[in-house]
Scaffold this motif. Structure first.
Motif, PDB file in Angstrom:
ATOM      1  N   ASP A  30       9.221 -11.212 -10.359  1.00 11.85           N
ATOM      2  CA  ASP A  30       8.106 -11.935  -9.517  1.00 11.85           C
ATOM      3  C   ASP A  30       7.178 -11.482 -10.155  1.00 11.85           C
ATOM      4  OD1 ASP A  30      10.583 -13.322  -8.318  1.00 11.85           O
ATOM      5  OD2 ASP A  30      10.765 -12.291  -6.318  1.00 11.85           O
ATOM      6  N   GLY A  31       6.962 -10.866 -10.393  1.00 11.61           N
ATOM      7  CA  GLY A  31       4.770 -10.846 -11.485  1.00 11.61           C
ATOM      8  C   GLY A  31       4.675  -9.636  -9.692  1.00 11.61           C
ATOM      9  N   LEU A  32       3.539 -10.738 -10.322  1.00 11.60           N
ATOM     10  CA  LEU A  32       2.211  -9.995  -8.341  1.00 11.60           C
ATOM     11  C   LEU A  32       3.050  -9.949  -7.804  1.00 11.60           C
ATOM     12  CD1 LEU A  32      -0.155  -8.259  -9.956  1.00 11.60           C
ATOM     13  CD2 LEU A  32      -1.080 -10.144  -9.338  1.00 11.60           C
ATOM     14  N   LYS A  33       3.351  -8.924  -6.780  1.00 13.24           N
ATOM     15  CA  LYS A  33       2.703  -9.117  -4.997  1.00 13.24           C
ATOM     16  C   LYS A  33       2.562  -8.174  -4.252  1.00 13.24           C
ATOM     17  CE  LYS A  33       6.356 -12.211  -5.258  1.00 13.24           C
ATOM     18  NZ  LYS A  33       6.114 -13.883  -4.832  1.00 13.24           N
ATOM     19  N   SER A  34       2.246  -8.532  -3.500  1.00 17.26           N
ATOM     20  CA  SER A  34       1.464  -7.389  -2.623  1.00 17.26           C
ATOM     21  C   SER A  34       2.862  -7.052  -1.251  1.00 17.26           C
ATOM     22  CB  SER A  34       0.243  -7.890  -1.539  1.00 17.26           C
ATOM     23  OG  SER A  34      -0.625  -8.562  -2.821  1.00 17.26           O
ATOM     24  N   TYR A  35       2.045  -6.040  -0.631  1.00 17.45           N
ATOM     25  CA  TYR A  35       2.926  -5.773   0.387  1.00 17.45           C
ATOM     26  C   TYR A  35       2.727  -5.244   1.245  1.00 17.45           C
ATOM     27  CZ  TYR A  35       6.606  -6.425  -3.643  1.00 17.45           C
ATOM     28  OH  TYR A  35       7.445  -6.822  -4.311  1.00 17.45           O
ATOM     29  N   LEU A  36       2.709  -5.456   2.755  1.00 14.30           N
ATOM     30  CA  LEU A  36       2.575  -4.656   3.998  1.00 14.30           C
ATOM     31  C   LEU A  36       3.354  -3.390   4.661  1.00 14.30           C
ATOM     32  CD1 LEU A  36       0.239  -4.391   6.187  1.00 14.30           C
ATOM     33  CD2 LEU A  36       1.720  -6.272   7.328  1.00 14.30           C
ATOM     34  N   VAL A  37       3.110  -2.252   4.229  1.00 16.52           N
ATOM     35  CA  VAL A  37       3.333  -1.112   3.979  1.00 16.52           C
ATOM     36  C   VAL A  37       3.152  -0.354   5.348  1.00 16.52           C
ATOM     37  CG1 VAL A  37       5.110   0.626   3.663  1.00 16.52           C
ATOM     38  CG2 VAL A  37       3.847  -0.873   2.334  1.00 16.52           C
ATOM     39  N   ARG A  38       3.803  -0.559   6.914  1.00 22.30           N
ATOM     40  CA  ARG A  38       3.475   0.142   8.197  1.00 22.30           C
ATOM     41  C   ARG A  38       3.796   0.950   8.109  1.00 22.30           C
ATOM     42  NH1 ARG A  38       2.121  -4.901  10.862  1.00 22.30           N
ATOM     43  NH2 ARG A  38       2.865  -6.900  10.502  1.00 22.30           N
ATOM     44  N   GLY A  39       3.240   1.687   9.084  1.00 21.53           N
ATOM     45  CA  GLY A  39       3.071   3.274   9.656  1.00 21.53           C
ATOM     46  C   GLY A  39       3.431   4.311   8.327  1.00 21.53           C
ATOM     47  N   VAL A  40       2.872   3.918   7.525  1.00 21.12           N
ATOM     48  CA  VAL A  40       3.252   4.994   5.600  1.00 21.12           C
ATOM     49  C   VAL A  40       2.020   6.138   6.110  1.00 21.12           C
ATOM     50  CG1 VAL A  40       1.952   3.939   4.564  1.00 21.12           C
ATOM     51  CG2 VAL A  40       3.564   5.462   3.516  1.00 21.12           C
ATOM     52  N   LEU A  41       0.893   5.918   5.972  1.00 16.35           N
ATOM     53  CA  LEU A  41       0.135   6.841   6.108  1.00 16.35           C
ATOM     54  C   LEU A  41       0.035   7.441   7.622  1.00 16.35           C
ATOM     55  CD1 LEU A  41      -3.075   4.653   6.062  1.00 16.35           C
ATOM     56  CD2 LEU A  41      -1.744   5.945   4.119  1.00 16.35           C
ATOM     57  N   LYS A  42       1.161   7.827   8.337  1.00 13.53           N
ATOM     58  CA  LYS A  42       1.149   8.176   9.693  1.00 13.53           C
ATOM     59  C   LYS A  42       2.583   9.496   9.274  1.00 13.53           C
ATOM     60  CE  LYS A  42      -1.355   7.711  12.994  1.00 13.53           C
ATOM     61  NZ  LYS A  42      -0.999   5.992  14.379  1.00 13.53           N
ATOM     62  N   SER A  43       2.175  10.777   8.894  1.00 15.35           N
ATOM     63  CA  SER A  43       3.760  11.477   8.053  1.00 15.35           C
ATOM     64  C   SER A  43       4.830  11.636   9.454  1.00 15.35           C
ATOM     65  CB  SER A  43       3.142  13.199   8.287  1.00 15.35           C
ATOM     66  OG  SER A  43       2.904  13.587   8.916  1.00 15.35           O
ATOM     67  N   LYS A  44       4.941  11.445   8.890  1.00 14.21           N
ATOM     68  CA  LYS A  44       6.902  11.413   9.523  1.00 14.21           C
ATOM     69  C   LYS A  44       7.755  11.818   8.144  1.00 14.21           C
ATOM     70  CE  LYS A  44       8.208   6.675   9.003  1.00 14.21           C
ATOM     71  NZ  LYS A  44       7.010   5.626   8.381  1.00 14.21           N
ATOM     72  N   LYS A  45       9.073  12.527   8.361  1.00 16.71           N
ATOM     73  CA  LYS A  45      10.524  12.114   7.841  1.00 16.71           C
ATOM     74  C   LYS A  45      11.156  11.859   7.294  1.00 16.71           C
ATOM     75  CE  LYS A  45      10.733  17.427   9.042  1.00 16.71           C
ATOM     76  NZ  LYS A  45      11.356  18.604   9.759  1.00 16.71           N
ATOM     77  N   GLY A  46      11.857  11.187   6.393  1.00 17.89           N
ATOM     78  CA  GLY A  46      12.038  10.720   5.668  1.00 17.89           C
ATOM     79  C   GLY A  46      11.662   9.355   5.230  1.00 17.89           C
ATOM     80  N   GLY A  47      11.882   8.584   5.346  1.00 17.91           N
ATOM     81  CA  GLY A  47      11.304   7.343   5.364  1.00 17.91           C
ATOM     82  C   GLY A  47      10.534   6.661   4.029  1.00 17.91           C
ATOM     83  N   ILE A  48       9.404   5.501   4.139  1.00 18.35           N
ATOM     84  CA  ILE A  48       8.544   5.916   2.877  1.00 18.35           C
ATOM     85  C   ILE A  48       7.397   6.431   3.328  1.00 18.35           C
ATOM     86  CG2 ILE A  48       7.239   4.025   1.908  1.00 18.35           C
ATOM     87  CD1 ILE A  48       9.174   1.714   2.438  1.00 18.35           C
ATOM     88  N   LYS A  49       7.008   7.247   1.515  1.00 19.02           N
ATOM     89  CA  LYS A  49       6.142   8.083   1.795  1.00 19.02           C
ATOM     90  C   LYS A  49       4.807   7.786   1.234  1.00 19.02           C
ATOM     91  CE  LYS A  49       8.900  12.091   1.219  1.00 19.02           C
ATOM     92  NZ  LYS A  49      10.781  11.232   1.666  1.00 19.02           N
ATOM     93  N   VAL A  50       3.597   7.586   1.184  1.00 21.67           N
ATOM     94  CA  VAL A  50       1.994   7.303   0.979  1.00 21.67           C
ATOM     95  C   VAL A  50       2.886   7.626  -0.823  1.00 21.67           C
ATOM     96  CG1 VAL A  50       0.958   9.429   0.956  1.00 21.67           C
ATOM     97  CG2 VAL A  50      -0.034   6.704   1.499  1.00 21.67           C
ATOM     98  N   GLY A  51       2.904   8.958  -1.039  1.00 21.45           N
ATOM     99  CA  GLY A  51       2.827   9.650  -2.623  1.00 21.45           C
ATOM    100  C   GLY A  51       3.952   8.995  -3.947  1.00 21.45           C
TER     101      GLY A  51
END
Length: 240
Positions: A30-51
């Motif tokens: 789909d070309g260029l897209k912007s995503y809001l990734v909620r809570g990614v800066l709060k470290s938690k096990k599993g889930g989406i990582k900021v890295g």
């Protein structure tokens, strides 16, 4: 709202609230897209990582794409091609920061371009596995212009200069945006080659900086609103 599974390349991130990021990606589907990734800066096990969202990381995404929204949601994300050297090597890191900034300014289309995506994917994978990369960014930028619509017209290469405004060779060296003599000679070294040939191109530090300035000027003349990237100074410091 459509659930889309796609490859994506991270262009940049902006902090949004204390715990969230807005991530701009170039996606295959789909070309260029912007995503809001909620809570990614709060470290938690599993889930989406900021890295996952470092500049130019190659991802596989499953995401909700909505035509009515400018910010979309990521459901799943995995690194598609884990880089081995790019984030450990100061030179490669500086190149990546600079190129990510250029791409953010240069690519505006929301529609997909599979040839452009393939070029980006191949180029960054090449950067990761090669050692002699001091000219990589120069050739990358010049070859990127093929996809942006202003690659130099290579006919009449025997002429005395190159017109940055028109994108062609010329014998009239009196105009403002024409390069000739040594600038022209150095610029010409990059034309019509691929990444595997880049190791055979030699520049002094001054020549490399000058060629980069010429290419950035070329972008400014052909892309509305394109500004000299802030990270250019960091790149120049690394190579000086």
């Amino acid at each position: 709202m459509a659930v889309v599974s796609t490859k994506a390349i991270v262009f940049n991130t902006i902090k949004y609230s204390d715990s969230s990021l807005i991530v701009k990606c170039y996606t295959l589907e789909d070309g260029l897209k912007s995503y809001l990734v909620r809570g990614v800066l709060k470290s938690k096990k599993g889930g989406i990582k900021v890295g996952y969202f470092q500049p130019l990381t190659q991802l596989n995404l499953v995401a909700n794409h909505s035509e009515k929204r400018s910010l979309h949601n990521i459901k799943e994300v995995h690194i598609a091609n884990p880089y081995k050297t790019i984030y450990q090597d100061i030179v490669k890191q500086s190149i990546v920061m600079f190129l990510a900034e250029v791409l953010t300014h240069a690519i505006k289309e929301e529609e997909p371009n599979k040839h452009l995506f393939s070029f980006l994917e191949t180029a960054f994978s090449w950067l990761d596995i090669h050692d002699k990369v001091s000219n990589f960014h120069l050739l990358f930028l010049l070859n990127l212009t093929q996809f942006l619509g202003f690659y130099p017209d290579l006919s009449e290469k025997e002429k005395l200069g190159f017109d940055l405004m028109e994108g062609n060779f010329t014998d009239d060296t009196s105009q403002k945006n024409i390069i000739y003599k040594n600038d022209f000679y150095q610029f010409k070294k990059l034309l019509g080659i691929n990444f595997d040939s880049i190791e055979n191109v030699s520049f002094s530090k001054q020549e490399r900086q000058q060629v980069l300035k010429i290419i950035v000027r070329y972008f400014e003349l052909h892309l509305d609103g394109f500004k000299t990237p802030k990270s250019l100074q960091i790149l120049e410091a690394v190579f000086s």
